[in-house]
Scaffold this active site. Structure first.
Site, PDB file in Angstrom:
ATOM      1  N   ARG A 141     -14.546  35.595  47.360  1.00  0.00           N
ATOM      2  CA  ARG A 141     -15.854  35.028  46.951  1.00  0.00           C
ATOM      3  C   ARG A 141     -16.743  36.139  47.643  1.00  0.00           C
ATOM      4  O   ARG A 141     -16.202  36.883  48.378  1.00  0.00           O
ATOM      5  CB  ARG A 141     -16.204  33.740  47.346  1.00  0.00           C
ATOM      6  CG  ARG A 141     -15.517  32.918  48.647  1.00  0.00           C
ATOM      7  CD  ARG A 141     -15.742  33.712  49.945  1.00  0.00           C
ATOM      8  NE  ARG A 141     -17.465  33.812  49.997  1.00  0.00           N
ATOM      9  CZ  ARG A 141     -17.899  34.706  51.062  1.00  0.00           C
ATOM     10  NH1 ARG A 141     -17.076  35.575  51.598  1.00  0.00           N
ATOM     11  NH2 ARG A 141     -19.192  34.753  51.086  1.00  0.00           N
ATOM     12  N   ALA A 180     -20.581  38.282  46.703  1.00  0.00           N
ATOM     13  CA  ALA A 180     -20.841  39.146  45.222  1.00  0.00           C
ATOM     14  C   ALA A 180     -20.391  40.394  44.985  1.00  0.00           C
ATOM     15  O   ALA A 180     -19.580  40.673  43.882  1.00  0.00           O
ATOM     16  CB  ALA A 180     -22.439  39.098  45.164  1.00  0.00           C
ATOM     17  N   ARG A 217     -17.968  32.512  37.498  1.00  0.00           N
ATOM     18  CA  ARG A 217     -19.298  32.228  38.428  1.00  0.00           C
ATOM     19  C   ARG A 217     -20.573  32.991  37.707  1.00  0.00           C
ATOM     20  O   ARG A 217     -20.506  34.036  37.306  1.00  0.00           O
ATOM     21  CB  ARG A 217     -18.993  32.432  39.842  1.00  0.00           C
ATOM     22  CG  ARG A 217     -17.697  31.976  40.276  1.00  0.00           C
ATOM     23  CD  ARG A 217     -17.610  32.188  41.923  1.00  0.00           C
ATOM     24  NE  ARG A 217     -18.827  31.208  42.649  1.00  0.00           N
ATOM     25  CZ  ARG A 217     -19.114  31.417  43.796  1.00  0.00           C
ATOM     26  NH1 ARG A 217     -18.323  32.424  44.537  1.00  0.00           N
ATOM     27  NH2 ARG A 217     -19.948  30.414  44.401  1.00  0.00           N
ATOM     28  N   GLN A 223     -18.591  28.747  54.604  1.00  0.00           N
ATOM     29  CA  GLN A 223     -18.330  30.162  54.749  1.00  0.00           C
ATOM     30  C   GLN A 223     -18.842  30.631  56.096  1.00  0.00           C
ATOM     31  O   GLN A 223     -18.306  31.530  56.520  1.00  0.00           O
ATOM     32  CB  GLN A 223     -19.139  31.003  53.572  1.00  0.00           C
ATOM     33  CG  GLN A 223     -18.635  30.682  52.297  1.00  0.00           C
ATOM     34  CD  GLN A 223     -19.428  29.568  51.628  1.00  0.00           C
ATOM     35  OE1 GLN A 223     -19.607  28.819  52.074  1.00  0.00           O
ATOM     36  NE2 GLN A 223     -19.420  29.735  50.011  1.00  0.00           N
ATOM     37  N   ASP A 270     -26.746  37.621  45.815  1.00  0.00           N
ATOM     38  CA  ASP A 270     -25.947  37.495  44.942  1.00  0.00           C
ATOM     39  C   ASP A 270     -26.676  38.246  43.579  1.00  0.00           C
ATOM     40  O   ASP A 270     -25.992  38.677  42.770  1.00  0.00           O
ATOM     41  CB  ASP A 270     -25.646  36.186  44.500  1.00  0.00           C
ATOM     42  CG  ASP A 270     -24.650  35.534  45.321  1.00  0.00           C
ATOM     43  OD1 ASP A 270     -24.839  35.348  46.550  1.00  0.00           O
ATOM     44  OD2 ASP A 270     -23.557  35.647  45.182  1.00  0.00           O
TER      45      ASP A 270
HETATM   46  O1  MRU Z   1     -20.356  31.241  47.021  1.00  0.00           O
HETATM   47  P1  MRU Z   1     -20.125  32.590  47.831  1.00  0.00           P
HETATM   48  O2  MRU Z   1     -19.389  32.290  49.037  1.00  0.00           O
HETATM   49  O3  MRU Z   1     -19.403  33.412  46.884  1.00  0.00           O
HETATM   50  O4  MRU Z   1     -21.528  33.062  48.250  1.00  0.00           O
HETATM   51  C1  MRU Z   1     -21.809  34.425  48.827  1.00  0.00           C
HETATM   52  C2  MRU Z   1     -22.969  34.695  49.273  1.00  0.00           C
HETATM   53  O5  MRU Z   1     -24.175  34.133  48.787  1.00  0.00           O
HETATM   54  C3  MRU Z   1     -23.355  35.991  49.904  1.00  0.00           C
HETATM   55  O6  MRU Z   1     -24.406  35.907  50.674  1.00  0.00           O
HETATM   56  C4  MRU Z   1     -23.427  36.850  48.780  1.00  0.00           C
HETATM   57  O7  MRU Z   1     -22.789  37.043  47.750  1.00  0.00           O
HETATM   58  C5  MRU Z   1     -23.479  38.258  49.378  1.00  0.00           C
HETATM   59  S1  MRU Z   1     -22.336  38.869  49.991  1.00  0.00           S
HETATM   60  C6  MRU Z   1     -22.227  40.704  50.537  1.00  0.00           C
END
Ligand code: MRU
Length: 330
Positions: free
Chosen positions: A34, A36, A77, A182, A223
């Site tokens: 996970r 982005a 996603r 996370q 994202d």
């Molecule tokens: O649902 P996730 O864990 O994939 O969400 C991740 C985030 O919101 C991060 O802040 C974003 O992807 C930036 S990662 C460099």
């Protein structure tokens, strides 16, 4: 393809191995991988697996197979634009080849290039943002925008790492980031492992910490950032931005070029809604009564008026974002 199983952290650092694109799609959907930039590169690798497995003898047949996997991966996603960029980059490279061998090699080369670029881009972005951090600062973040979410050092945490490398004392305030945790699981894991000073807080403590003057700046990942300057990031980011404005704390999203969506304005972005299980349970253990209706938006949208500046690998972007994003990022 081999990668860390992020669902097992921090209890176990284990690696999973995939040979088929469907497995990669599943891993993205269930958040084994996970973040982005990481899902962008993972999806590209999924296409590389499709290319490697293909027995097609004509380029057009190979393209059909890769495109079928691309459709599957695109459906995993909806919010992070990096996923779609990564897939498009591989498809475009493959489409320009005239033989099957050439197309396969082009796909593998593109994935390798994406991996290497992400490492470099994180480093550049880190250096750009580090100048915003003063010695002794406490940085509030959200979710995990670190090494686990990218191929390199991370975006928000890349900035922290660069500041630490410059010899600054930096402390990171880590909200747990319910429902998938996370912050508590992944950001805490990375920072503790790298011996970077950090304190874990519950999501509900953010406002209090700011009101006590215990946050010097907010640095989060993103994202998707639309051309009108709206920042889509993990749920909870918007409330941090509102609170930051209230308490005069600068709010900086950090994101590479691949996170900007110059084709869209904020009103046409889909915010992923995930299953109720994540909310009614914590790590598999039920905490809410059966039958309770649940809403589980995985991301939120921070409007440009709450953003101080955006840290990118091409430099800092300041308001007015509607003008400066298309000018500096295109
Ligand atoms: O649902 P996730 O864990 O994939 O969400 C991740 C985030 O919101 C991060 O802040 C974003 O992807 C930036 S990662 C460099």
């Amino acid at each position: 393809m081999r990668m860390i199983d992020q669902t097992a952290l921090p209890a176990r650092l284990t690696y999973v191995k995939y040979t088929r694109p469907e497995q990669v799609a599943d891993a993205i959907r269930t958040m084994v991988v996970r973040g982005a930039p990481a899902i962008g590169v993972a999806a590209a690798m999924g296409l590389a697996l499709a290319a490697a497995r293909s027995k097609a003898t004509r380029p057009a047949d190979l393209m059909k197979e890769i495109e079928a996997s691309a459709t599957l991966l695109r459906g995993t996603r909806p919010t992070a634009v990096n996923l779609f960029c990564g897939i498009d980059r591989v498809l475009n490279r493959a489409a320009s080849a005239s033989t099957v061998r050439e197309a396969k090699n082009a796909v593998f080369a593109e994935v390798k290039a994406m991996e290497e670029e992400d490492v470099e881009v994180n480093r550049r972005l880190g250096r750009m943002g580090a100048d915003l951090i003063d010695n002794g600062d406490t940085v509030l973040t959200q979710c995990n925008a670190g090494a686990l979410a990218t191929v390199g050092d991370g975006t928000a945490l890349g900035v922290v790492r660069a500041a630490v490398e410059q010899g600054k004392l930096v402390k990171v305030l880590v909200p747990e980031t319910r429902p998938a945790l996370q912050g508590a699981r992944l950001t805490a894991f990375e920072l503790v492992r790298d011996k970077i000073a950090c304190t874990l807080i519950s999501d509900t403590a953010v406002g209090h910490m700011m009101s006590q003057g215990r946050v010097d700046c907010v640095i989060v990942g993103a994202d998707r950032i639309t051309k009108d300057g709206y920042v889509f990031n993990k749920i909870g980011t918007y409330q941090e931005a509102v609170l930051a404005k209230r308490h005069g704390v600068p709010f900086y999203p950090a994101a590479p070029r691949s996170t900007f969506d110059l084709d869209r304005t904020h009103d046409s972005v889909t915010i992923e809604e995930r299953g109720a299980e994540e909310v009614v349970k914590i790590r598999g253990r039920r905490i809410a009564p059966r039958g309770i209706p649940v809403a589980n938006p995985a991301f939120d949208k921070t409007p440009p008026e709450l953003v101080t500046a955006i840290i990118t690998d091409r430099g800092l972007v300041w308001p007015p974002f509607g003008e400066n994003i298309p000018r500096l990022i295109a």
